[in-house]
Design a protein around this motif. Structure first.
Motif, PDB file in Angstrom:
ATOM      1  N   LYS A  29       0.838  -1.207   0.000  1.00  0.00           N
ATOM      2  CA  LYS A  29       0.000   0.000   0.000  1.00  0.00           C
ATOM      3  C   LYS A  29       0.874   1.259   0.000  1.00  0.00           C
ATOM      4  N   GLU A  30       1.946   1.201   0.781  1.00  0.00           N
ATOM      5  CA  GLU A  30       2.842   2.357   0.891  1.00  0.00           C
ATOM      6  C   GLU A  30       3.606   2.597  -0.415  1.00  0.00           C
ATOM      7  N   LEU A  31       4.042   1.506  -1.051  1.00  0.00           N
ATOM      8  CA  LEU A  31       4.895   1.639  -2.243  1.00  0.00           C
ATOM      9  C   LEU A  31       4.104   1.821  -3.534  1.00  0.00           C
ATOM     10  N   ASN A  32       2.790   1.663  -3.465  1.00  0.00           N
ATOM     11  CA  ASN A  32       1.982   1.837  -4.679  1.00  0.00           C
ATOM     12  C   ASN A  32       1.763   3.324  -4.948  1.00  0.00           C
ATOM     13  N   HIS A  33       2.888   3.979  -5.245  1.00  0.00           N
ATOM     14  CA  HIS A  33       2.890   5.426  -5.450  1.00  0.00           C
ATOM     15  C   HIS A  33       3.875   5.731  -6.569  1.00  0.00           C
ATOM     16  N   GLU A  34       3.581   6.761  -7.335  1.00  0.00           N
ATOM     17  CA  GLU A  34       4.386   7.100  -8.513  1.00  0.00           C
ATOM     18  C   GLU A  34       5.870   7.247  -8.182  1.00  0.00           C
ATOM     19  N   LYS A  35       6.158   7.842  -7.018  1.00  0.00           N
ATOM     20  CA  LYS A  35       7.563   8.128  -6.699  1.00  0.00           C
ATOM     21  C   LYS A  35       8.379   6.868  -6.433  1.00  0.00           C
ATOM     22  N   TYR A  36       7.723   5.708  -6.225  1.00  0.00           N
ATOM     23  CA  TYR A  36       8.450   4.465  -5.976  1.00  0.00           C
ATOM     24  C   TYR A  36       8.546   3.578  -7.223  1.00  0.00           C
ATOM     25  N   HIS A  37       7.926   3.995  -8.324  1.00  0.00           N
ATOM     26  CA  HIS A  37       7.931   3.168  -9.530  1.00  0.00           C
ATOM     27  C   HIS A  37       9.035   3.612 -10.495  1.00  0.00           C
ATOM     28  N   PRO A  38       9.619   2.673 -11.237  1.00  0.00           N
ATOM     29  CA  PRO A  38       9.290   1.246 -11.320  1.00  0.00           C
ATOM     30  C   PRO A  38       9.653   0.504 -10.031  1.00  0.00           C
ATOM     31  N   LEU A  39       8.817  -0.486  -9.678  1.00  0.00           N
ATOM     32  CA  LEU A  39       9.009  -1.264  -8.447  1.00  0.00           C
ATOM     33  C   LEU A  39       9.510  -2.657  -8.811  1.00  0.00           C
ATOM     34  N   GLY A  40      10.736  -2.952  -8.388  1.00  0.00           N
ATOM     35  CA  GLY A  40      11.320  -4.264  -8.667  1.00  0.00           C
ATOM     36  C   GLY A  40      10.791  -5.316  -7.712  1.00  0.00           C
ATOM     37  N   ILE A  41      10.465  -6.485  -8.251  1.00  0.00           N
ATOM     38  CA  ILE A  41       9.963  -7.600  -7.435  1.00  0.00           C
ATOM     39  C   ILE A  41      10.822  -8.825  -7.718  1.00  0.00           C
ATOM     40  N   ILE A  42      11.437  -9.359  -6.674  1.00  0.00           N
ATOM     41  CA  ILE A  42      12.262 -10.565  -6.811  1.00  0.00           C
ATOM     42  C   ILE A  42      11.707 -11.622  -5.859  1.00  0.00           C
ATOM     43  N   MET A  43      11.508 -12.817  -6.368  1.00  0.00           N
ATOM     44  CA  MET A  43      11.047 -13.919  -5.517  1.00  0.00           C
ATOM     45  C   MET A  43      12.116 -14.993  -5.487  1.00  0.00           C
ATOM     46  N   GLY A  44      12.327 -15.589  -4.308  1.00  0.00           N
ATOM     47  CA  GLY A  44      13.323 -16.649  -4.168  1.00  0.00           C
ATOM     48  C   GLY A  44      12.763 -17.863  -3.455  1.00  0.00           C
ATOM     49  N   ASP A  45      13.255 -19.041  -3.840  1.00  0.00           N
ATOM     50  CA  ASP A  45      12.858 -20.310  -3.222  1.00  0.00           C
ATOM     51  C   ASP A  45      14.136 -21.055  -2.857  1.00  0.00           C
ATOM     52  N   VAL A  46      14.355 -21.259  -1.561  1.00  0.00           N
ATOM     53  CA  VAL A  46      15.601 -21.859  -1.084  1.00  0.00           C
ATOM     54  C   VAL A  46      15.701 -23.317  -1.527  1.00  0.00           C
ATOM     55  N   ASN A  47      16.861 -23.673  -2.042  1.00  0.00           N
ATOM     56  CA  ASN A  47      17.105 -25.060  -2.452  1.00  0.00           C
ATOM     57  C   ASN A  47      17.641 -25.884  -1.278  1.00  0.00           C
ATOM     58  N   GLY A  48      17.183 -27.112  -1.174  1.00  0.00           N
ATOM     59  CA  GLY A  48      17.772 -28.056  -0.224  1.00  0.00           C
ATOM     60  C   GLY A  48      17.199 -28.060   1.171  1.00  0.00           C
ATOM     61  N   LEU A  49      16.144 -27.252   1.427  1.00  0.00           N
ATOM     62  CA  LEU A  49      15.607 -27.190   2.794  1.00  0.00           C
ATOM     63  C   LEU A  49      15.055 -28.546   3.232  1.00  0.00           C
ATOM     64  N   LYS A  50      14.333 -29.225   2.351  1.00  0.00           N
ATOM     65  CA  LYS A  50      13.750 -30.528   2.715  1.00  0.00           C
ATOM     66  C   LYS A  50      14.834 -31.538   3.066  1.00  0.00           C
ATOM     67  N   ILE A  51      15.903 -31.549   2.269  1.00  0.00           N
ATOM     68  CA  ILE A  51      16.996 -32.491   2.542  1.00  0.00           C
ATOM     69  C   ILE A  51      17.619 -32.211   3.895  1.00  0.00           C
ATOM     70  N   VAL A  52      17.873 -30.937   4.183  1.00  0.00           N
ATOM     71  CA  VAL A  52      18.484 -30.568   5.473  1.00  0.00           C
ATOM     72  C   VAL A  52      17.542 -30.914   6.619  1.00  0.00           C
ATOM     73  N   ASN A  53      16.242 -30.608   6.464  1.00  0.00           N
ATOM     74  CA  ASN A  53      15.272 -30.953   7.509  1.00  0.00           C
ATOM     75  C   ASN A  53      15.228 -32.452   7.759  1.00  0.00           C
ATOM     76  N   ASP A  54      15.189 -33.239   6.671  1.00  0.00           N
ATOM     77  CA  ASP A  54      15.087 -34.696   6.801  1.00  0.00           C
ATOM     78  C   ASP A  54      16.352 -35.302   7.384  1.00  0.00           C
ATOM     79  N   THR A  55      17.494 -34.698   7.068  1.00  0.00           N
ATOM     80  CA  THR A  55      18.773 -35.277   7.472  1.00  0.00           C
ATOM     81  C   THR A  55      19.200 -34.832   8.861  1.00  0.00           C
ATOM     82  N   PHE A  56      19.137 -33.542   9.104  1.00  0.00           N
ATOM     83  CA  PHE A  56      19.692 -32.992  10.345  1.00  0.00           C
ATOM     84  C   PHE A  56      18.626 -32.489  11.317  1.00  0.00           C
ATOM     85  N   GLY A  57      17.380 -32.485  10.874  1.00  0.00           N
ATOM     86  CA  GLY A  57      16.310 -31.999  11.737  1.00  0.00           C
ATOM     87  C   GLY A  57      15.944 -30.561  11.403  1.00  0.00           C
TER      88      GLY A  57
END
Length: 580
Positions: A264-292
């Motif tokens: 809501k705050e960033l949906n303003h002309e002065k903040y655009h263009p607004l960059g959006i980056i999404m990340g998904d961590v690799n290996g979390l399931k393996i680490v959880n299954d192996t080390f807890g």
């Protein structure tokens, strides 16, 4: 006649204490007849103790030659006796007179009022807040114990009649208090204030102050009543609740709720263009299954630190959920988004997370138009992210498995050499059994990864110099299941995972973890069971000395048909004997 009509008892005496007059009210109330006592002294007319009191008070009046008021109790009544001298035209005292007024009702009311005041005072003193009263000049005219103690601790002992300027340490703050008072008395409206102060130890505290105008029946304001309280703890709790509502506790990043607010705050002309980056961590399931999950949490924390470091000062990082993160970067175009992604990948490669190399799949998009729906942009980012994840899936899992193998080698310096020998022996047996090339590849993978689950076993158990306890052995046995979960995370290695799970099963069904018997056990697992046992027997370990080749062959023969597949054992022994 006048004295007879006065509604109170009246008496008159000469200066030598002889009774001259008693009115009828006196006679009636005190059961004394004038004719019986006229001309008598007090000692002659009344009991000795009473007469002495009368004489004493009369003498005091005569000495002062002015009105003298005496309070006393007669029977069950409280009375006030107004004694005054009787003077002639020359102002010379000729006698003394007294009027006795029953003040029982008045006194009872006064006592009740005083009692109520004391109760009110006790209540006011008992409340934890500091309470004060000021007149129209902002001078203190009353306060409770807490208010008094506050200033006493700061060396101020005289408060009544003083203003804040006289007693408060910070003159700027004191002037502000006086300004508040004037505003309240002018507007005749209560007001609330909040400010920061230092306690007697110099610690910063937050106080709230409520001031209420005191208005009389005519509508005039003659002062203010105020109440101050320390709200530091409440403010800390409020801040903590705010933090909990906005911050992800595990990573310290903004949470999903904060994301909604920040959009809501960033949906303003002065903040655009607004960059959006999404990340998904690799290996979390393996680490959880192996080390807890604690180690899985640490993986997420380390990744969060990387994202915070890269985006510090230019963007906002949010934990979107589970192993997913979103970054919002104001005034950021596509090239800048890609630079940020490159920086994240670089920092991941520099990371020192102890089990696997930090790795995260990333996708980006740029919101150019205010009217563009942010969630449509996020959908585009997700599509890019999961497309990348799909393309890199195999290499990522291979990289994670390689990282885990290296971690296992660091736990036990013999592991790499042991694995190489198991691979070598297993391939010999596989070729002897006429395995196809694809089966030999699978056999090689199982041989390489058969002990991968030991990465999740404590070094105290792995490297214990003596015999394992039953409890420790049960823990050690779980390495097959841990290995299965690690490898099974990769769908294309399902059969390899199953063989790793069952490589400690026995031909007679007494193995673990499933208790499989004979040919129920995958043939690759049966091969690994034999060659692994042979290498363990013929190699020095922290807990035992190596056997000779002859001794090891004897053990293989002895366990053939019980622990080991007899046909595979026979072929392997034949190979071993042919070795120089």
């Amino acid at each position: 006649m006048f004295l007879e009509n006065i509604p109170w008892p009246v008496w008159i005496e000469s200066i030598d204490s002889k009774i001259i007059f008693l009115n009828k009210n006196y006679e009636s109330i005190y059961n004394v007849k004038l004719q019986d006592v006229i001309g008598k002294t007090n000692l002659e007319a009344f009991p000795k103790e009473t007469a002495q009191i009368y004489d004493k008070q009369i003498q005091m009046c005569l000495q002062r030659e002015s009105i003298h008021i005496v309070e006393g109790k007669i029977e069950n009544s409280i009375v006030e006796c107004y004694i005054f001298p009787i003077k002639d035209e020359n102002n010379k005292v000729q006698g003394v007179a007294g009027v006795i007024i029953d003040v029982s009702n008045t006194k009872e009311k006064q006592i009740e009022i005083e009692k109520q005041k004391n109760i009110l005072r006790t209540i006011i003193d008992a409340v934890p807040e500091a309470i004060f009263y000021k007149d129209e000049e902002s001078r203190f005219i009353g306060y409770n114990k807490n208010f008094e103690n506050y200033y006493n601790k700061r060396g101020v002992t005289e408060i009544l009649g003083k203003t804040d300027l006289d007693i408060y340490g910070n003159k700027e703050v004191a002037l502000n208090f006086l300004k508040q008072d004037r505003g309240i008395m002018k507007s005749k409206e209560a007001r609330y204030f909040e400010y920061s102060v230092k306690d007697n130890l110099g610690n910063e505290r937050i106080e709230e102050n409520v001031k209420i105008p005191v208005i009389d029946d005519s509508g005039n304001c003659w002062g203010v009543v105020g109440m101050s309280r320390d709200i530091t703890e409440r403010k800390n709790i409020e801040e903590r609740l705010r933090y909990l509502s906005e911050i992800d506790i595990l990573t310290g990043l903004y949470n999903r709720y904060s994301f909604e607010e920040k959009i809501k705050e960033l949906n303003h002309e002065k903040y655009h263009p607004l960059g959006i980056i999404m990340g998904d961590v690799n290996g979390l399931k393996i680490v959880n299954d192996t080390f807890g999950h604690l180690e899985g949490d640490q993986l997420l924390k380390d990744m969060s630190d990387v994202l915070k470091k890269v985006c510090d000062g230019k963007g906002y990082v949010f934990r979107w959920g589970g192993d997913e993160f979103i970054i919002l970067i104001p005034n950021c175009n596509e090239i800048q988004c890609e630079e940020t992604i490159e920086n994240i990948i670089y920092e991941c490669n520099q990371s020192t997370y102890k089990y696997v190399r930090l790795s995260i799949a990333l996708g980006e998009a740029v919101k150019l138009d205010l009217k563009e729906d942010i969630y449509e942009c996020i959908k585009k980012v997700e599509d890019k992210l999961y497309r990348q994840k799909l393309l890199e899936k195999k290499s990522i899992k291979s990289s994670i498995l390689e990282s885990l193998k290296k971690s296992l080698e660091e736990k036990n310096m013999e592991t790499n050499e042991h694995t190489e020998r198991v691979v070598k022996y297993a391939l010999v047996v596989g070729r002897c059994l006429k395995f196809k090339m694809s089966d030999l590849d699978e056999l090689t993978l199982v041989a390489k990864l058969h002990d991968i689950g030991k990465i999740g076993i404590s070094e105290d158990i792995l490297l214990k110099p003596g015999r394992l306890t039953l409890e420790e052995f049960e823990i050690m046995k779980t390495h097959t299941e841990k290995g299965y979960r690690i490898i099974n995370a990769s769908s294309e290695l399902g059969n390899v995972a199953k063989c790793v799970l069952t490589h400690h099963e026995r031909w007679d069904g007494k193995g673990y973890p499933l208790g499989l018997k004979g040919e129920e056990i995958p043939i690759i697992s049966r091969i690994i069971s034999i060659v692994d046992a042979y290498d363990v027997m013929t190699t020095d370990r922290v807990y035992k000395k190596a056997m000779t080749k002859k001794e090891a062959i004897y053990e293989l023969n002895r366990c053939s048909g019980t622990q080991f597949d007899p046909y595979i054992t026979k072929n392997f022994i034949k190979y071993i004997r042919e070795l120089a």
